[in-house]
Design an enzyme around this catalytic site. Structure first.
Site, PDB file in Angstrom:
ATOM      1  N   GLY A  82      24.475 -13.879   8.549  1.00  0.00           N
ATOM      2  CA  GLY A  82      23.057 -14.120   8.777  1.00  0.00           C
ATOM      3  C   GLY A  82      22.543 -15.142   7.792  1.00  0.00           C
ATOM      4  CD  GLN A  89      19.551 -16.570   3.026  1.00  0.00           C
ATOM      5  OE1 GLN A  89      19.556 -16.300   4.214  1.00  0.00           O
ATOM      6  NE2 GLN A  89      20.528 -16.204   2.229  1.00  0.00           N
ATOM      7  CB  CYS A  98      22.286 -11.787  -0.050  1.00  0.00           C
ATOM      8  SG  CYS A  98      21.046 -13.033   0.288  1.00  0.00           S
ATOM      9  CG  LEU A  99      25.517 -16.350   2.896  1.00  0.00           C
ATOM     10  CD1 LEU A  99      25.316 -17.315   4.063  1.00  0.00           C
ATOM     11  CD2 LEU A  99      26.970 -16.356   2.444  1.00  0.00           C
ATOM     12  CG  HIS A 150      19.627  -9.167   4.471  1.00  0.00           C
ATOM     13  ND1 HIS A 150      20.329  -8.606   3.425  1.00  0.00           N
ATOM     14  CD2 HIS A 150      19.584 -10.509   4.215  1.00  0.00           C
ATOM     15  CE1 HIS A 150      20.670  -9.564   2.572  1.00  0.00           C
ATOM     16  NE2 HIS A 150      20.239 -10.729   3.032  1.00  0.00           N
ATOM     17  CD  GLU A 151      19.672 -13.055   7.146  1.00  0.00           C
ATOM     18  OE1 GLU A 151      19.075 -13.927   6.508  1.00  0.00           O
ATOM     19  OE2 GLU A 151      20.762 -12.566   6.778  1.00  0.00           O
ATOM     20  CG  HIS A 156      16.409 -13.951   3.128  1.00  0.00           C
ATOM     21  ND1 HIS A 156      16.505 -14.107   1.766  1.00  0.00           N
ATOM     22  CD2 HIS A 156      17.623 -13.506   3.538  1.00  0.00           C
ATOM     23  CE1 HIS A 156      17.732 -13.764   1.369  1.00  0.00           C
ATOM     24  NE2 HIS A 156      18.428 -13.394   2.431  1.00  0.00           N
TER      25      HIS A 156
HETATM   26 ZN    ZN Z   1      20.371 -12.707   2.422  1.00  0.00          ZN
END
Ligand code: ZN
Length: 177
Positions: free
Chosen positions: A46, A51, A91-92, A133-134, A137
């Site tokens: 995701g 991000q 998470c990236l 989660h996204e 963000h």
């Molecule tokens: Zn994330």
């Protein structure tokens, strides 16, 4: 398509609240394509526009094993949630850290697809957790916000150290070779 640079915690830009997309045009479709390419390359399941420092309400996911289910959600809005699912999340933007987070197990989410059509999706498990989660963000929130302050501070310190080290590496290499 292009690979985009992913911001890393504790970069303050990750705290920006994204603004809704007025129209799903070619610019948004290009953003979606770039988000997908960046997510697959990372690799991740995701990625939210926040991000990559684009503060529009756009996110992509693909929770399939073989990258066969790309999904783009524009202006996602959770209409209802149910149950509790505790999953280990990563998470990236918080590379290398995985922690358990409790979220709703099933959700109903409304969004615009890449053609600008309104869709409603009812889903559960990993995809439901990933979408929540996204969406966080897009609201400037990270999964580390659900952890204890002590844990969050520890992750923050270590990531800052990693980031500093990485910044100094290219210079060291240039000087050495
Ligand atoms: Zn994330």
């Amino acid at each position: 398509m292009a690979l985009l640079k992913i911001l890393e915690f504790p970069d303050p830009r990750l705290r920006t609240k994204a603004t809704p997309v007025a129209e799903v045009d070619d610019e948004i479709r290009t953003l979606i394509d770039n988000l997908l390419e960046t997510m697959y390359a990372a690799p991740g399941i995701g990625l939210a526009a926040t991000q990559v420092d684009v503060h529009r309400r756009v996110l992509v996911t693909d929770v399939s094993e073989d990258k066969s289910q790309p999904l783009a959600l524009v202006n996602p809005e959770i209409l209802s949630k149910d149950g509790v699912e505790v999953m280990e999340e990563g998470c990236l933007s918080v590379p290398g850290y995985y922690e358990k987070v409790a979220r709703a197990d099933s959700i109903v989410v409304r969004f615009l697809d890449r053609d600008g059509n309104e869709q409603t999706l009812e889903t559960d498990g990993l995809l439901a957790v990933c979408i929540q989660h996204e969406i966080d963000h897009l609201d400037g929130k990270l999964f580390v916000d659900y952890l204890s302050q002590l844990k969050r501070q520890r992750i923050r310190k270590r990531l800052l150290k990693d980031q500093k080290q990485r910044q100094s590496e290219p210079e060291a290499q240039a000087a050495g070779h």
